[in-house]
Design a protein around this motif. Structure first.
Motif, PDB file in Angstrom:
ATOM      1  N   SER A 149      -4.450  -3.605  -0.455  1.00  0.00           N
ATOM      2  CA  SER A 149      -4.041  -2.919   0.772  1.00  0.00           C
ATOM      3  C   SER A 149      -3.107  -1.756   0.447  1.00  0.00           C
ATOM      4  O   SER A 149      -2.568  -1.665  -0.656  1.00  0.00           O
ATOM      5  CB  SER A 149      -3.304  -3.903   1.688  1.00  0.00           C
ATOM      6  OG  SER A 149      -2.048  -4.245   1.096  1.00  0.00           O
ATOM      7  N   PRO A 150      -2.899  -0.851   1.411  1.00  0.00           N
ATOM      8  CA  PRO A 150      -1.911   0.216   1.206  1.00  0.00           C
ATOM      9  C   PRO A 150      -0.528  -0.343   0.862  1.00  0.00           C
ATOM     10  O   PRO A 150       0.195   0.235   0.052  1.00  0.00           O
ATOM     11  CB  PRO A 150      -1.900   0.952   2.550  1.00  0.00           C
ATOM     12  CG  PRO A 150      -3.266   0.721   3.115  1.00  0.00           C
ATOM     13  CD  PRO A 150      -3.636  -0.677   2.679  1.00  0.00           C
ATOM     14  N   GLU A 151      -0.185  -1.494   1.460  1.00  0.00           N
ATOM     15  CA  GLU A 151       1.116  -2.118   1.170  1.00  0.00           C
ATOM     16  C   GLU A 151       1.188  -2.564  -0.293  1.00  0.00           C
ATOM     17  O   GLU A 151       2.246  -2.468  -0.936  1.00  0.00           O
ATOM     18  CB  GLU A 151       1.335  -3.323   2.097  1.00  0.00           C
ATOM     19  CG  GLU A 151       1.535  -2.979   3.564  1.00  0.00           C
ATOM     20  CD  GLU A 151       0.234  -2.583   4.264  1.00  0.00           C
ATOM     21  OE1 GLU A 151       0.319  -1.851   5.270  1.00  0.00           O
ATOM     22  OE2 GLU A 151      -0.857  -2.996   3.802  1.00  0.00           O
TER      23      GLU A 151
ATOM     24  N   ALA B 224       3.984   8.130  -0.287  1.00  0.00           N
ATOM     25  CA  ALA B 224       4.733   9.147  -1.035  1.00  0.00           C
ATOM     26  C   ALA B 224       3.823  10.167  -1.721  1.00  0.00           C
ATOM     27  O   ALA B 224       4.275  11.231  -2.123  1.00  0.00           O
ATOM     28  CB  ALA B 224       5.614   8.473  -2.081  1.00  0.00           C
ATOM     29  N   THR B 225       2.544   9.846  -1.855  1.00  0.00           N
ATOM     30  CA  THR B 225       1.638  10.748  -2.580  1.00  0.00           C
ATOM     31  C   THR B 225       0.598  11.384  -1.666  1.00  0.00           C
ATOM     32  O   THR B 225      -0.367  11.972  -2.147  1.00  0.00           O
ATOM     33  CB  THR B 225       0.906  10.007  -3.719  1.00  0.00           C
ATOM     34  OG1 THR B 225       0.211   8.883  -3.181  1.00  0.00           O
ATOM     35  CG2 THR B 225       1.878   9.542  -4.776  1.00  0.00           C
ATOM     36  N   GLY B 226       0.788  11.266  -0.352  1.00  0.00           N
ATOM     37  CA  GLY B 226      -0.140  11.992   0.496  1.00  0.00           C
ATOM     38  C   GLY B 226      -0.567  11.268   1.741  1.00  0.00           C
ATOM     39  O   GLY B 226       0.247  10.988   2.611  1.00  0.00           O
ATOM     40  N   LEU B 227      -1.856  10.935   1.835  1.00  0.00           N
ATOM     41  CA  LEU B 227      -2.448  10.513   3.093  1.00  0.00           C
ATOM     42  C   LEU B 227      -2.513   9.002   3.284  1.00  0.00           C
ATOM     43  O   LEU B 227      -3.026   8.529   4.280  1.00  0.00           O
ATOM     44  CB  LEU B 227      -3.868  11.098   3.215  1.00  0.00           C
ATOM     45  CG  LEU B 227      -3.931  12.630   3.210  1.00  0.00           C
ATOM     46  CD1 LEU B 227      -5.365  13.101   3.056  1.00  0.00           C
ATOM     47  CD2 LEU B 227      -3.318  13.200   4.482  1.00  0.00           C
ATOM     48  N   GLY B 228      -2.013   8.235   2.321  1.00  0.00           N
ATOM     49  CA  GLY B 228      -2.059   6.782   2.470  1.00  0.00           C
ATOM     50  C   GLY B 228      -3.471   6.244   2.308  1.00  0.00           C
ATOM     51  O   GLY B 228      -4.206   6.676   1.430  1.00  0.00           O
TER      52      GLY B 228
END
Length: 357
Positions: free
Chosen positions: A129-131, A148-152
């Motif tokens: 997951s994104p988390e 922190a690096t863009g679009l998630g």
């Protein structure tokens, strides 16, 4: 954190049929968190090896190694064909994502990624997951697809690219890209598959859906008026288009003779079990959209996204996946080849040019 001691012996690695030109394979474990992982770096000709991390309950380490090797090679070709200045790599964590994944396990994985000094850049994949990626990012800067690096979350862009690819495939086979009135079997309703189903529904397509996770199927039935089938029978459905969006190797000697669709275009990686399966699809008059060409939207988003910027550049490059596929289909017809052979050739042409530069 010691090297992973498994049933994968020395000869089983170097003589592995998927070994090919891999530059680096790392076996890692962390007793404290239960981390068992394999990181495969295939090629860094075009840049750092970017490829997602997959968490999956493999039956044994040998299966995990095979998956890592196949997927990392696929990323080299995907990144090259998508026009990105990145090589290909992949990581697999041997665990059930619903039972054994933890913040601590993902942090331990991040520490191992960091030890590769930027030759491998990780991101989200199946079971992650994104988390989870945010946890990885606490221990390495060599991670993409985080806040922190863009679009998630990259999955909406993967789905957008797959949808554009389905339209390009329909155009090539049916003479137009209008999906209203078309029937599509979507196999796999994870983040990407469900979003592909949504876009197909919005475009007027009738859906047959399947997934091993029952709640996702019920959600799709409710949201899209879809009809459900067993995932093992999804490829057999009486439809115009079959969209495999689950795990790989689903196109094989057993399933291909049972496919009734005229188009196979979906998000799954490594859909062909063997190269012969692509030829079998061609012989049956079924158009196959090469997986790493059609599902490149996610990697485009994590490669090109910039913090604080909108996603216009990412969307434009992702929408262009349809144009890339159209070019592949036309070249395959001209050369009497298969689409995946042409896609490989186009990626290899870019890699060869870079090696000469």
């Amino acid at each position: 954190m010691n090297a992973l001691h498994t049933s994968v012996h020395h000869s089983a690695v170097f003589d592995h049929p998927e070994m090919g030109e891999h530059e680096n394979i790392v076996f890692v474990q962390d007793k404290e968190t239960g981390l068992n992982a394999i990181i495969a770096v295939h090629d860094t000709t075009l840049g750092p090896a970017l490829g997602g991390c997959r968490v999956w309950p493999y039956d044994n380490p040998a299966d995990a190694l095979t998956d890592a090797l196949r997927l990392s090679r696929g990323m080299t070709y995907k990144n090259a064909l998508a026009g990105l200045d990145l090589g290909g790599g992949k990581a697999v964590i041997i665990a059930d994502p619903r039972k054994h994944k933890s913040v601590e396990l993902m942090e331990a994985f991040g520490l191992h990624v960091d030890r590769l000094s930027g030759t491998y850049v990780t991101a989200e994949d199946v079971g992650v997951s994104p988390e989870d990626m945010e946890a990885v990012a606490r221990f390495t800067e060599h991670v993409r697809g985080t806040s922190a690096t863009g679009l998630g979350d990259p999955s909406p862009y993967t789905a957008l690219g797959v949808f554009q690819g389905i339209k390009a495939s329909a155009q090539h086979v049916f003479g137009n890209d209008d999906l209203s009135g078309r029937t599509v079997s979507v196999q796999g309703l994870g983040h990407v598959g469900f979003d592909v189903a949504r876009q197909l529904h919005d475009a007027g397509a009738s859906l047959i859906v399947s997934d091993i996770h029952a709640p996702a199927v019920l959600k799709a039935i409710d949201a899209f008026g879809a009809t459900a089938v067993d995932p093992a029978e999804a490829h057999m459905a009486e439809v115009d288009i079959f969209a495999p969006c689950a795990l790989g190797a689903g196109l094989n000697a057993r399933t291909i003779p049972q496919i009734k669709a005229k188009v196979v275009a979906g998000a799954a990686n490594n859909q062909l079990q063997t190269p012969a399966d692509g030829i079998a699809l061609k012989k049956r008059g079924i158009l196959y959209a090469p997986d790493y060409a059609i599902n490149a939207g996610g990697v485009i988003s994590i490669a090109l996204a910039s913090p604080g910027e909108d996603d216009q550049v990412v969307r434009e490059k992702t929408m262009a996946i349809g144009d890339t596929l159209s070019a592949i289909f036309k070249r395959a017809e001209t050369e009497n080849s298969t689409p995946e052979q042409v896609a490989d050739t186009m990626a290899e042409e870019r890699l060869a040019k870079a090696r000469l530069a």
